[in-house]
Design a protein around this motif. Structure first.
Motif, mmCIF file in Angstrom:
data_model
loop_
_atom_site.group_PDB
_atom_site.id
_atom_site.type_symbol
_atom_site.label_atom_id
_atom_site.label_comp_id
_atom_site.label_asym_id
_atom_site.label_seq_id
_atom_site.Cartn_x
_atom_site.Cartn_y
_atom_site.Cartn_z
ATOM 1 N N ALA A 8 -7.374 20.178 20.025
ATOM 2 C CA ALA A 8 -6.243 20.309 19.323
ATOM 3 C C ALA A 8 -5.006 20.220 20.123
ATOM 4 O O ALA A 8 -5.125 20.962 21.302
ATOM 5 N N GLU A 11 -3.649 23.323 21.860
ATOM 6 C CA GLU A 11 -4.359 23.864 22.884
ATOM 7 C C GLU A 11 -4.135 23.368 24.251
ATOM 8 O O GLU A 11 -4.697 23.932 25.427
ATOM 9 N N ASN A 97 -4.391 17.227 16.030
ATOM 10 C CA ASN A 97 -5.592 17.026 16.736
ATOM 11 C C ASN A 97 -5.503 15.577 17.646
ATOM 12 O O ASN A 97 -4.968 14.715 17.088
#
Length: 109
Positions: A8, A11, A97
């Motif tokens: 993602a 992250e 993503n």
């Protein structure tokens, strides 16, 4: 093979690399200082160590073991001791993503 979910976007931290393995291929994913996301082969062509453990400097990822810096755009090392490039993968962002096809590399000109 088709693209695969890698991570993602939220992250990823700026100027840090993250190691993922996609279909057996180790990939270092980097969000550079401008927010652009790159994906290069995670194995240093000189010392066979993980590049994701290295340091992001501008548009390069520097190997922690021997200091070779690889271009995030071309995979070409910018200094010795490495002289062989690492693969660079096409990054697709969709719905927050990151997707990568680990079997298709960018053509470097």
């Amino acid at each position: 093979m088709a693209r695969e979910f890698a991570i993602a976007v939220d992250e990823l931290q700026q100027d840090q690399a993250v190691r993922v393995v996609l279909d057996g291929v180790p990939v270092a994913i980097v969000k550079d200082g401008q927010g652009e996301i790159h994906a290069i082969g995670d194995t240093c062509s000189h010392g066979a160590v993980s590049l994701a453990e290295g340091f992001v400097e501008g548009d390069t990822l520097e190997c922690w073991a021997h200091g070779s810096a690889f271009s995030l755009k071309t995979g070409i090392p910018e200094n010795l001791p490495a002289f062989e490039p690492v693969p660079v993968f096409v990054v697709e962002i969709e719905d927050g993503n990151v997707y990568i096809d680990p079997t298709v590399t960018k053509v470097v000109k």
